[in-house]
Design a protein around this motif. Structure first.
Motif, PDB file in Angstrom:
ATOM      1  N   ALA A 154       2.802   6.739   5.859  1.00 19.97           N
ATOM      2  CA  ALA A 154       2.316   7.006   7.219  1.00 19.97           C
ATOM      3  C   ALA A 154       1.366   5.869   7.586  1.00 19.97           C
ATOM      4  O   ALA A 154       0.637   5.362   6.749  1.00 19.97           O
ATOM      5  CB  ALA A 154       1.600   8.351   7.298  1.00 19.97           C
ATOM      6  N   GLU A 155       1.388   5.455   8.863  1.00 21.34           N
ATOM      7  CA  GLU A 155       0.615   4.297   9.303  1.00 21.34           C
ATOM      8  C   GLU A 155      -0.888   4.468   9.153  1.00 21.34           C
ATOM      9  O   GLU A 155      -1.618   3.484   9.014  1.00 21.34           O
ATOM     10  CB  GLU A 155       0.960   3.957  10.757  1.00 21.34           C
ATOM     11  N   ASP A 156      -1.395   5.713   9.151  1.00 28.72           N
ATOM     12  CA  ASP A 156      -2.838   5.930   9.084  1.00 28.72           C
ATOM     13  C   ASP A 156      -3.376   6.020   7.653  1.00 28.72           C
ATOM     14  O   ASP A 156      -4.571   6.199   7.449  1.00 28.72           O
ATOM     15  CB  ASP A 156      -3.226   7.183   9.876  1.00 28.72           C
ATOM     16  N   GLN A 157      -2.526   5.876   6.669  1.00 31.88           N
ATOM     17  CA  GLN A 157      -2.972   5.968   5.277  1.00 31.88           C
ATOM     18  C   GLN A 157      -3.682   4.687   4.836  1.00 31.88           C
ATOM     19  O   GLN A 157      -3.271   3.586   5.186  1.00 31.88           O
ATOM     20  CB  GLN A 157      -1.785   6.209   4.344  1.00 31.88           C
ATOM     21  N   VAL A 158      -4.714   4.837   4.085  1.00 31.38           N
ATOM     22  CA  VAL A 158      -5.481   3.759   3.447  1.00 31.38           C
ATOM     23  C   VAL A 158      -5.711   2.594   4.418  1.00 31.38           C
ATOM     24  O   VAL A 158      -5.229   1.483   4.204  1.00 31.38           O
ATOM     25  CB  VAL A 158      -4.797   3.272   2.150  1.00 31.38           C
TER      26      VAL A 158
ATOM     27  N   PRO B  38      -4.558  -4.147   3.646  1.00 29.76           N
ATOM     28  CA  PRO B  38      -4.003  -5.008   4.706  1.00 29.76           C
ATOM     29  C   PRO B  38      -2.979  -4.242   5.547  1.00 29.76           C
ATOM     30  O   PRO B  38      -2.185  -3.463   5.013  1.00 29.76           O
ATOM     31  CB  PRO B  38      -3.328  -6.130   3.921  1.00 29.76           C
ATOM     32  N   THR B  39      -3.034  -4.453   6.865  1.00 31.57           N
ATOM     33  CA  THR B  39      -2.127  -3.759   7.773  1.00 31.57           C
ATOM     34  C   THR B  39      -1.404  -4.766   8.663  1.00 31.57           C
ATOM     35  O   THR B  39      -1.918  -5.861   8.923  1.00 31.57           O
ATOM     36  CB  THR B  39      -2.878  -2.767   8.669  1.00 31.57           C
ATOM     37  N   PRO B  40      -0.222  -4.407   9.148  1.00 29.47           N
ATOM     38  CA  PRO B  40       0.516  -5.290  10.061  1.00 29.47           C
ATOM     39  C   PRO B  40      -0.239  -5.436  11.385  1.00 29.47           C
ATOM     40  O   PRO B  40      -1.069  -4.594  11.730  1.00 29.47           O
ATOM     41  CB  PRO B  40       1.843  -4.567  10.288  1.00 29.47           C
ATOM     42  N   PRO B  41       0.054  -6.498  12.144  1.00 26.21           N
ATOM     43  CA  PRO B  41      -0.624  -6.711  13.411  1.00 26.21           C
ATOM     44  C   PRO B  41      -0.283  -5.651  14.452  1.00 26.21           C
ATOM     45  O   PRO B  41      -1.018  -5.448  15.396  1.00 26.21           O
ATOM     46  CB  PRO B  41      -0.139  -8.088  13.859  1.00 26.21           C
ATOM     47  N   GLU B  42       0.851  -4.990  14.302  1.00 23.28           N
ATOM     48  CA  GLU B  42       1.237  -3.897  15.190  1.00 23.28           C
ATOM     49  C   GLU B  42       1.848  -2.824  14.306  1.00 23.28           C
ATOM     50  O   GLU B  42       2.101  -3.049  13.136  1.00 23.28           O
ATOM     51  CB  GLU B  42       2.223  -4.379  16.250  1.00 23.28           C
ATOM     52  N   GLY B  43       2.067  -1.637  14.836  1.00 25.70           N
ATOM     53  CA  GLY B  43       2.591  -0.553  14.025  1.00 25.70           C
ATOM     54  C   GLY B  43       3.897  -0.909  13.338  1.00 25.70           C
ATOM     55  O   GLY B  43       4.599  -1.812  13.741  1.00 25.70           O
TER      56      GLY B  43
END
Length: 117
Positions: free
Chosen positions: A24-28, A32-37
């Motif tokens: 899920a996108e809201d985990q941890v 590092p996260t992508p610039p968009e979903g």
């Protein structure tokens, strides 16, 4: 899930592969996260200059998971002619020429005569 593979030279990290997978996108959020979903492949080169390239992918009929599977399959599908042409026996990617997908894109004239691209 997150893991790293680190290549060291004389004990100093020189190449680091950092893999992050979320269900899920809201985990941890501190990872590092992508610039968009969705998802992406990110290449970071630290030096002078430092560079960062985010390869964000999407599928026409699905999310980044679908496009990730398509990207993975493309090399295999496009390698079929080279595998068929190879001598009999086991063949690895190292035995094959670079798979480029030749002929998959065609150029179509726009009919414009003003020289604009």
């Amino acid at each position: 899930m997150r893991f790293q593979v680190i290549g060291k030279v004389d004990g100093v990290p020189r190449v680091v592969l950092d893999h992050v997978t979320r269900t899920a996108e809201d985990q941890v959020p501190e990872w590092p996260t992508p610039p968009e979903g969705g998802g992406c492949y990110r290449v970071v080169i630290t030096g002078e200059p430092s560079l960062r390239c985010d390869l964000v992918h999407h599928a026409e009929h699905g999310d980044h998971n679908v496009s990730g599977m398509i990207v993975t399959a493309q090399r295999l599908v496009n390698a079929v002619p080279a595998v068929v042409a190879a001598p009999g026996g086991l063949v690895t990617a190292l035995d094959l020429p670079l798979v480029t997908g030749t002929g998959l894109v065609s150029t179509v004239s726009t009919g414009s005569s003003d020289g604009a691209a």
